[in-house]
Design an enzyme around this catalytic site. Structure first.
Site, PDB file in Angstrom:
ATOM      1  N   LYS A 178      73.570  60.830  84.790  1.00 27.74           N
ATOM      2  CA  LYS A 178      73.517  61.409  83.442  1.00 27.74           C
ATOM      3  C   LYS A 178      74.121  62.805  83.376  1.00 27.74           C
ATOM      4  O   LYS A 178      74.968  63.121  82.549  1.00 27.74           O
ATOM      5  CB  LYS A 178      72.076  61.431  82.939  1.00 27.74           C
ATOM      6  CG  LYS A 178      71.844  60.435  81.790  1.00 27.74           C
ATOM      7  CD  LYS A 178      70.515  60.686  81.100  1.00 27.74           C
ATOM      8  CE  LYS A 178      70.347  59.757  79.904  1.00 27.74           C
ATOM      9  NZ  LYS A 178      71.511  59.718  78.985  1.00 27.74           N
ATOM     10  N   ARG A 238      79.896  48.404  81.960  1.00 21.84           N
ATOM     11  CA  ARG A 238      79.687  46.959  82.141  1.00 21.84           C
ATOM     12  C   ARG A 238      79.973  46.262  80.815  1.00 21.84           C
ATOM     13  O   ARG A 238      80.171  46.916  79.805  1.00 21.84           O
ATOM     14  CB  ARG A 238      78.235  46.696  82.541  1.00 21.84           C
ATOM     15  CG  ARG A 238      77.276  47.259  81.508  1.00 21.84           C
ATOM     16  CD  ARG A 238      75.857  46.769  81.619  1.00 21.84           C
ATOM     17  NE  ARG A 238      75.147  46.985  80.377  1.00 21.84           N
ATOM     18  CZ  ARG A 238      74.438  48.087  80.083  1.00 21.84           C
ATOM     19  NH1 ARG A 238      74.380  49.078  80.940  1.00 21.84           N
ATOM     20  NH2 ARG A 238      73.824  48.211  78.926  1.00 21.84           N
TER      21      ARG A 238
END
Lengths: 160, 476, 476, 160
Positions: free
Chosen positions: B117, B295
């Site tokens: 992050k 993804r």
């Protein structure tokens, strides 16, 4: 013939019905009603007026359906024990899961709302609380045990 | 690319979606079955079935050594991870790279950079992408909090460093409220997390979760496939998605800006596959980078429906260094509107998972419906996996038509034997704010559609079952 | 419109398609069953099932008095005729109009005018629409034939007035050939049809059958929904259709011209529903009006796929005087490519009908496939109806993708127990000219794909069946 | 065990096979081969190597399958008579239809290729021609009669 029925929420129904050609005639609170069944392309359809028809997904009943002592089909692995042990003192699994922790042993006293054990289901921990004040009467599970729905994990002797 | 053997390390509807694309492109789809799911429905679409030993995810879908062995044993050329499991695992993609096995996803570097992050936020900043403004580090004093408040503008959010799940955070509309709340939040932080340190960041009212689909190849071409609105959420998980975003609506300037910003993020990490850049957008249509998912995503179908781009097929082509179906950004256009409802095995009111065995399954859909699912009669949903069992997707000439179709499809979707959120979706589709397209991520929490879910008519269903069972003269 | 009761006077896949649209729009779909088809699969999608007495089409789907009685008995508000049967019958639509029943189709006047070949040609001419040039009446002498030939340009076709089915016609490339053939064709005409009179018309080499979809409302708005290429035909019946036309390709000028010409035709008869204007197009891309079909057509789905317009739903809206999904021609655009294969119960080599009972039916399709059909295991195809049992439709980002998808879908379509033309479609999809999109209506006759149909491996299929039967310990 | 099989085109096959666990072992022209069967989501799949699997649409055989005198299933209404009467002198319906016209009566002579009767099927008239020179031996149909596939309509005594 009388039919009894217990749904997912352990609610019980009963109704009287007779087989008539192509349909079933029900009597509920004095009112009569018919449900017609017709097969089309290998599937079952039902109708209340023989004009409007709706597809019936399956003949399977997912809850417990009993017709005068004959159990039809039980899909959700309810243990018969689960049926008449729905009281506040019976801790029954409402979904399949794994028992993570038991905080009490037989003979311990519990108060209503106190967490008795933790059940893990769908990657979440669920605190199972006592439904009544009383003492632990029986413990039918051990930590780490996998359980199906409707399993009676703990019985609590309710305080008079 | 033709004839390459690709192992699908996933299950359920996404394994089916991937197998379909592989078969269509002339590759060999190899699916797995595990010891706790010996007859998974996704194998229906796989050309080859191999056993992945083990009966829990740690030993199977998450077990890299075991997967590497399968790759050797069955002469696998490439791997598609689907979503979840190892789809964003740097170690896995590196292990494959070392072996010269094609990972159908981005390069390991991009997986790593966007996975962490703090790093991803830093990269976004450097690429000139806006992130939610706030304190760079911990904030010790009220004065500092106020200084930052004046700097980034009110309202601001006081937030425990260790915070999460709503605990240890409080919005402040002005200096006075900061003064009033600071100490309290510190105490809350201390008691909840044993650590009093606070952060200050801009508080975004009625935020929208809007994400942009990215498709890139190994030659440095990065395209955006427009945005998705994913603001209908429960427990920070999406349950309804639409494309295009009704909130952005006809504001083509904002649409262009957010889509091009997403491309910037992807280029910053040399992205080379299908991926998604997530943003949070305020009522003022200002948006800030949240994270990038490296993804294929659950909600990819609505983008496929409005653009005609087969994301999964193109993702595979990119991985094998084949040209994509298009050569320029202008070839990609929005055409109509699409809505996706996530069908989950959960209680429609508590929204808690409710696994079990499916007793009956029937669909009666209108034209223009796509149902990506892994449901069949007698299929057992175990607690081991995510409760999502299907995605009901409608495409229409416009939003009104798409709503009409998905609503009719929902009436024609019958799943018996388990609790599902179908009844909840029915309420939402009839709810005024949703119909108008006016909702933020607070929707479920404030409008509370779950409270309007009608109880199902047990008695009538019971009578119908008895009639059918007796007329069929069988115990089913 | 909501709640209106609509009777569907049709069966098979089109009855299903219509019922889906009615349900979705909130109308009541009423389907019929007849005495020679008591459990028709289309009823699955109909909300109400009523009996249409009789066991052959004359007594049922074509019997206007009986249908009018059903309309009274079941309080019907509207009728959808599908295609075939009474879909283009002026008497029927007038009978309904007299009763104030909504006919979901064009006004009776339009049905009549476009129904009569000579009248429709005349109307087209007057509307300035090109028709195949030729003699206005019978041609008595060689001299007259030559005069017309010089007027309209060679090659020309000498054709018996009473002609048809290839007999009594001969093409002539120049004056000399007219001189050489005229008498011979007269003799042939006399012997075949007992009538020697000839016609002369322009002979179009390697013609294309290209048609334009029309959608109009009752307020005078007429839109075109672009064209379809339907040149792959056997016995003058289409078996494969594509949209857009690969022959027109990127020639937007021709596309615009033919589409706007179709609108002209429709306006000439105050058209107010969904319909199709058919043209014949020569190698020079010059096109001529053939006829207008005043109904929804078999191949409508490919148009729906590339434009996103739900033709059947909009046709219903138009009939009940509701606004269409769009307000201007520019809102309708081509997006991608679609191909339709007609799946027929016929011998793949002789292309002759082969009815029978379906023993097994399975589909394993890629993403982007639509299969409009009325097939289910144990369904019996009787000689009473058309042999078409399904339409396999693929939508892709471009023609290449659509071809890839439909080819993969065809491999995943298994129908056992009857002969089908699946094997023929497989040959065509692999045939070079078709793949290049280079084919005319002569395709089947000249390329003869039917001769390359591979014989099915009986022995292996036989072994698999034995294995399955024995392993299931049943006689199936 | 030996199996016999007659396909739609009246072609006949025979093969030897034994049941082994999960599969069937076949012997054809000396070569052995196995076909494995596995169930998934209620459907049957078959495999030659237990890795590649293909879906099996149904267990129904649409042609005639006979295992040592036991007839399994006949879907296309072949009359057993149809099986051994495939000769040039036997006019057998190849598809269901309605007999429109008979041009001959018993005893009439016919030449090869001569139309003997007209059968209507799928809205088309099919001229059924004699496969040999000879005389009409039997006529088993009358005009207007509906016929299923494989029905022996007319027998012709072939001229020596």
């Amino acid at each position: 013939m009388r039919y009894y029925f217990v749904n997912q929420d352990m609610k019980e129904f009963s109704i009287d019905a007779e087989i008539i050609p192509g349909a079933m005639e029900f009597t509920h609170e004095g009112k009569k009603s018919q449900i017609w069944i017709r097969k089309l392309a290998g599937k079952n359809y039902y109708s209340f007026d023989q004009i409007s028809w709706k597809k019936l997904p399956s003949l399977g009943v997912n809850e417990v359906l009993v017709s005068h002592s004959e159990v039809y089909k039980v899909y959700r692995g309810f243990k018969p024990s689960g049926l008449n042990k729905g009281g506040a003192g019976a801790l029954i699994t409402q979904m399949p899961g794994k028992l993570v922790k038991i905080f009490k042993k037989i003979g311990d006293t519990v108060v209503k709302g106190e967490t008795v054990l933790i059940l893990e289901a769908m990657k979440m921990e669920n605190e199972i609380k006592s439904g009544a004040d009383g003492t632990i009467k029986s413990i039918n599970v051990k930590e780490g045990q996998a359980l199906e729905a409707g399993f009676l994990m703990v019985e609590i002797e309710e305080a008079k | 690319m033709k004839g390459k053997r690709v192992l699908i390390i996933n299950r359920g509807e996404i394994a089916i979606r991937v197998a379909k694309a592989l078969n269509e492109l002339g590759l060999v789809s190899v699916g797995v079955w595990t010891d706790n799911e010996t007859e998974p429905p996704h194998l229906e679409f796989c050309q080859e079935w191999v056993r992945l030993e083990g009966s829990n995810n740690k030993d199977t879908y998450l077990n890299i050594p075991r997967i590497m062995k399968l790759i050797d044993d069955y002469k696998i050329d490439g791997v598609h991870p689907g979503y979840g499991f190892l789809s964003e695992n740097r170690e896995f993609s590196e292990a494959l790279a070392k072996k010269g096995i094609t990972f159908i996803g981005p390069n390991p570097e991009a997986v790593y950079k966007m996975g962490a992050k703090d790093i991803s936020k830093q990269i976004a900043k450097e690429a000139g992408v806006p992130v939610v403004p706030g304190s760079t580090g911990e904030v010790e004093t009220i004065e500092e909090a106020i200084r930052i408040g004046n700097e980034i503008g009110y309202p601001i959010l006081l937030k425990a460093v260790a915070g999460g799940g709503g605990k240890g955070m409080r919005p402040c509309a002005n200096e006075a409220e900061v003064k009033a709340n600071f100490a309290a939040v510190q105490r809350e932080a201390l008691s909840s997390f044993g650590y009093a340190a606070l952060l200050v960041e801009k508080y975004i009212l009625n935020p929208h979760h809007i994400e942009v689909q990215i498709l890139a190849d190994k030659k440095g071409n990065v395209y955006h496939i427009f945005e998705r609105e994913c603001s209908v959420q429960r427990r920070h998980q999406k349950i309804i998605e639409e494309a295009p975003s009704p909130f952005i609506g006809t504001d083509e300037a904002v649409r262009k800006e957010i889509c091009e910003t997403a491309v910037k993020c992807a280029k910053a990490v040399n992205y080379d596959s299908a991926g998604t850049v997530e943003f949070i957008m305020g009522e003022d249509k200002k948006f800030y980078f949240l994270e990038m998912n490296t993804r294929i995503q659950v909600e990819h179908p609505i983008t496929e429906e409005i653009t005609g781009v087969d994301l999964v097929a193109n993702m595979i082509k990119a991985a094998f260094n084949q040209p994509l179906d298009f050569k320029s950004q202008d070839e990609i256009q929005i055409h109509g509107h699409a809505i996706e409802l996530r069908i989950c095995a959960e209680d429609p009111i508590t929204m808690l998972p409710a696994p079990g065995k499916i007793a009956g399954f029937e669909t009666t859909f209108p034209q223009g419906i796509r149902f990506d699912h892994c449901i069949y009669p007698k299929f057992t949903i175990t607690p081991d996996f995510d409760p999502m069992i299907g995605k009901l997707i409608a495409k229409g000439f416009n939003r009104e038509v798409a709503l009409r179709k998905v609503q009719n499809a929902l009436d024609g979707l019958v799943i018996e034997g388990i609790k599902t959120n179908i009844a909840l979706h029915r309420v939402i589709l009839n709810e005024e704010n949703f119909r108008k397209g006016k909702y933020s991520t607070n929707y479920i929490g404030t409008v509370k559609p779950q409270e309007k879910v009608a109880p199902k008519e047990d008695l009538q269903a019971f009578m119908v079952k008895i009639a059918a069972i007796e007329q069929n003269g069988a115990k089913a």
